[in-house]
Design an enzyme around this catalytic site. Structure first.
Site, short mmCIF file in Angstrom:
data_model
loop_
_atom_site.label_atom_id
_atom_site.label_comp_id
_atom_site.label_asym_id
_atom_site.label_seq_id
_atom_site.Cartn_x
_atom_site.Cartn_y
_atom_site.Cartn_z
N ARG A 167 45.07 35.49 41.65
CA ARG A 167 45.00 34.79 40.36
C ARG A 167 46.00 33.63 40.29
O ARG A 167 45.75 32.64 39.62
CB ARG A 167 45.19 35.76 39.19
CG ARG A 167 46.48 36.55 39.25
CD ARG A 167 46.44 37.69 38.26
NE ARG A 167 47.51 38.63 38.49
CZ ARG A 167 48.36 39.03 37.55
NH1 ARG A 167 48.29 38.54 36.33
NH2 ARG A 167 49.28 39.92 37.81
N GLU B 275 34.97 36.71 23.76
CA GLU B 275 34.41 36.24 25.03
C GLU B 275 33.00 35.67 24.88
O GLU B 275 32.63 34.73 25.58
CB GLU B 275 34.43 37.36 26.07
CG GLU B 275 35.82 37.83 26.48
CD GLU B 275 36.45 38.82 25.50
OE1 GLU B 275 35.75 39.24 24.54
OE2 GLU B 275 37.62 39.17 25.70
N PHE C 20 35.40 41.45 31.23
CA PHE C 20 35.06 40.70 30.01
C PHE C 20 34.35 39.39 30.35
O PHE C 20 33.79 38.73 29.47
CB PHE C 20 36.33 40.42 29.20
CG PHE C 20 37.20 41.64 29.04
CD1 PHE C 20 36.64 42.88 28.76
CD2 PHE C 20 38.58 41.55 29.18
CE1 PHE C 20 37.43 44.00 28.64
CE2 PHE C 20 39.38 42.68 29.07
CZ PHE C 20 38.81 43.90 28.80
#
Lengths: 298, 317
Positions: free
Chosen positions: B13, B61, B86
């Site tokens: 990430r 979302e 999500f």
């Protein structure tokens, strides 16, 4: 992919940039005929909501929105419209065709195989005038907000319009979008709610009462105005002009527009029965007789 | 056998965050959206440098996916950021209608994929996202293996027109791909040549496959290792070329065997070159709380599991 076709049909558009009320009324009446004939031919589709929003969409495209000639997906330098309640596609297609986005004769292909006029609006087949697919409810306001944010980033002063069913507001995503637009001052957006009080299973007040929608938008931080006669062309135009004048002032603008589902056809009005049902041959004849031809059938 | 060196553990990430920082400077059309997980997605620098091009959506979302679709209308290239769960399962219909079916140029960037999210448990550990995304027509699906590759992929997808699902993870893992390696969407990377078995791995399992290959070599087994960062479109030619040489294959991924990389490969091989295959993947199960290492051990997603799968598949040649 369809630019050539558009180029040939757009010549007619400039003439009608400032039509008089009667000219608009003629388009409304012809559009109603288109809707009825389209759904009758394929014995499917959604006439009720389409007939109820005819004045609104005809006014929007022929009187209110600033539109460029031709169609490009990005729509920079023109107003944009997003239809969230995609099931009223017969209305959308008729208005787009008669505005010159694609040949009027193509209305003959509504819901047929290999057509660009899908049951619900789609970009997939490259139909000019459509910028996002809709039909699965509750998604259009978010998309309209995104397009409005892109306009701000591009320093494009044009506006974004969207239309939503009242029943559609039962989808939770709308309320995420309503909250976001107010919190982030998306003030170049005018979202109209087709407040006809009907949905497939019955009156909204029986299926899932939603209370005072205008007040709900207000407390979420929107500038709200109400159009009480959503099937009166002048009221709709006045309402849209008023909404336009309220943009750019820090709040998104909402129009709660009272309409009658099935308006213009006496036996389709005041009921949810014609939400998603096509007329048979006799019913079509009856319905068309109430809406005589004005601009010529497709 | 080629040796790969860990240049220092880092999280994928952070590779995404570094890629976004670079895109913020190089591509004015790139915009970032986030659903209340800025810290987790490591995009603070992008936001600091491009405040006008960042949209904090809040915990919403579905709205984020719709807004991203709308931003493309006007020429923007939106990168959405939240956890993989999500980013996919929660918003499947929004992605399907407003993005994939509408052919919108949205980059769905998903952190904390798979079991290695760890202690938060199964509510957050999605093992079905590759399947969900690869089933959408027109969607490109990428699962990167380390920091460098994630950064390179982030840059590459900005230049690719069309919806992309970019999947990466939470923990710090070995960073071993060359820092300057160009990312080519849909092009598998041959890490080690071998002749007895093909190991095709994606995401965090690529490093495990390299360790497994080293250990197999000690047993006299020559394993060919392929890093297949793009699950869709699949580099069929690279896989076919390898299995025609080795005659058997092991696929390895941090995902359910249903819907994953292994399934894509088995489907392709079934029609083009039937080949014995073993799957290193979760077996139609949810995850649970634990450390990443414990979970990868318990659910059979590490170098040891790959070695065992190779031993099984060799008996079926």
């Amino acid at each position: 992919m369809c630019t050539q076709k558009i180029a040939t049909t757009f010549g007619n558009r400039k003439k009608s940039t400032m039509p008089k009320l009667q000219e608009l009324q003629d388009i409304v009446q012809q559009t109603r005929r288109d809707i009825l004939r389209m759904v009758h031919k394929v014995n499917s589709g959604h006439p009720g909501g389409s007939l109820g929003c005819t004045e609104f969409m005809v006014a929007l495209y022929n009187e209110i929105m600033e539109l460029k000639d031709g169609f490009d997906m990005n729509g920079i330098g023109e107003d944009l419209f997003f239809l969230s309640n995609g099931h009223i596609s017969p209305l959308f297609y008729s208005v787009l065709a008669r505005k010159g986005y694609f040949p009027i004769s193509e209305l003959n292909t509504f819901r047929l195989i290999n057509s660009r006029l899908q049951g619900h609006p789609a970009t997939h087949e490259g139909l000019p005038g459509i910028r996002v697919a809709s039909g699965s409810l509750g998604q259009g306001m978010s998309v309209a907000i995104g397009a409005a944010l892109a306009k701000k980033l591009n320093q494009d002063k044009h506006l974004v319009y969207s239309l939503h069913g009242d029943g559609e507001l039962q989808e939770g995503q709308n309320w995420e979008a309503i909250m976001y637009a107010a919190a982030n001052k998306v003030d170049n957006l005018i979202s109209t709610v087709d407040h006809n009080g009907q949905q497939i299973d019955g009156p909204t007040n029986k299926v899932l009462p939603m209370g005072d929608l205008a007040e709900k938008f207000r407390v979420f931080g929107w500038d709200v105005l109400e159009v009480k006669q959503g099937n009166d062309l002048k009221s709709v135009i006045d309402g849209l002009k008023e909404a336009k004048s309220r943009t750019g002032k820090g709040k998104p603008v909402c129009i709660i527009m009272d309409t009658i589902m099935g308006h213009g056809v006496d036996f389709m009005m005041y009921t949810h029965a014609w939400h998603g049902k096509a007329p048979n041959d006799d019913q079509l004849e009856n319905a068309l007789s109430q809406n005589p031809e004005t601009l010529g059938d497709y | 056998m080629k040796k790969y060196i860990d240049q220092g553990k880092n999280d994928t990430r952070s590779g995404y965050g570094a890629g976004m920082t670079e895109l913020g400077r190089s591509n004015p059309n790139v915009v970032a959206l986030c659903a209340d997980l800025v810290g987790s997605l490591k995009i603070e620098k992008f936001i600091e440098e491009n405040p006008d091009r960042f949209f904090q959506i809040g915990i919403a979302e579905a709205n984020m996916m719709g807004i991203a679709a709308g931003l493309t209308i006007g020429g923007k290239i939106p990168f959405t950021g939240t956890f993989a769960n999500f980013s996919t399962g929660r918003v499947y219909d929004q992605i399907r209608q407003s993005i994939a079916y509408s052919d919108k140029n949205v980059k769905i960037c998903a952190s904390h994929a798979g079991l290695t999210l760890g202690e938060d448990g199964a509510t957050h550990q999605i093992l079905e996202d590759i399947g969900l995304m690869k089933m959408l027509p027109g969607m490109t699906v990428i699962n990167t293996c380390d920091y460098n590759q994630t950064k390179a992929a982030t840059l590459a997808i900005a230049d690719h027109h069309g919806p992309v699902y970019l999947r990466f993870g939470r923990p710090k893992v070995a960073n071993f791909t060359p820092v300057d390696q160009k990312f080519e969407i849909g092009k598998a990377i041959l890490l080690n040549e071998g002749k007895d078995v093909t190991i095709v791995a994606t995401g965090h399992l690529v490093w495990e496959a390299l360790i497994a290959a080293e250990n197999l070599e000690k047993e006299g087994i020559s394993a060919e290792v392929i890093n297949i960062h793009t699950i869709k479109p699949l580099d069929e030619a690279a896989v076919l070329k390898s299995v025609k040489k080795t005659g058997c294959i092991v696929t390895a991924e941090e995902h359910n065997y249903l819907g994953g990389l292994g399934e894509s490969i088995s489907g392709m091989l079934a029609t083009q070159h039937p080949t014995p295959q073993e799957f290193v993947a979760t077996k139609d199960t949810f995850g649970e709380s634990g450390t990443p290492e414990q979970l990868m051990e318990k659910y059979g997603l590490n170098d040891k599991a790959i070695v065992k799968a190779v031993q099984r598949v060799l008996t079926r040649k």
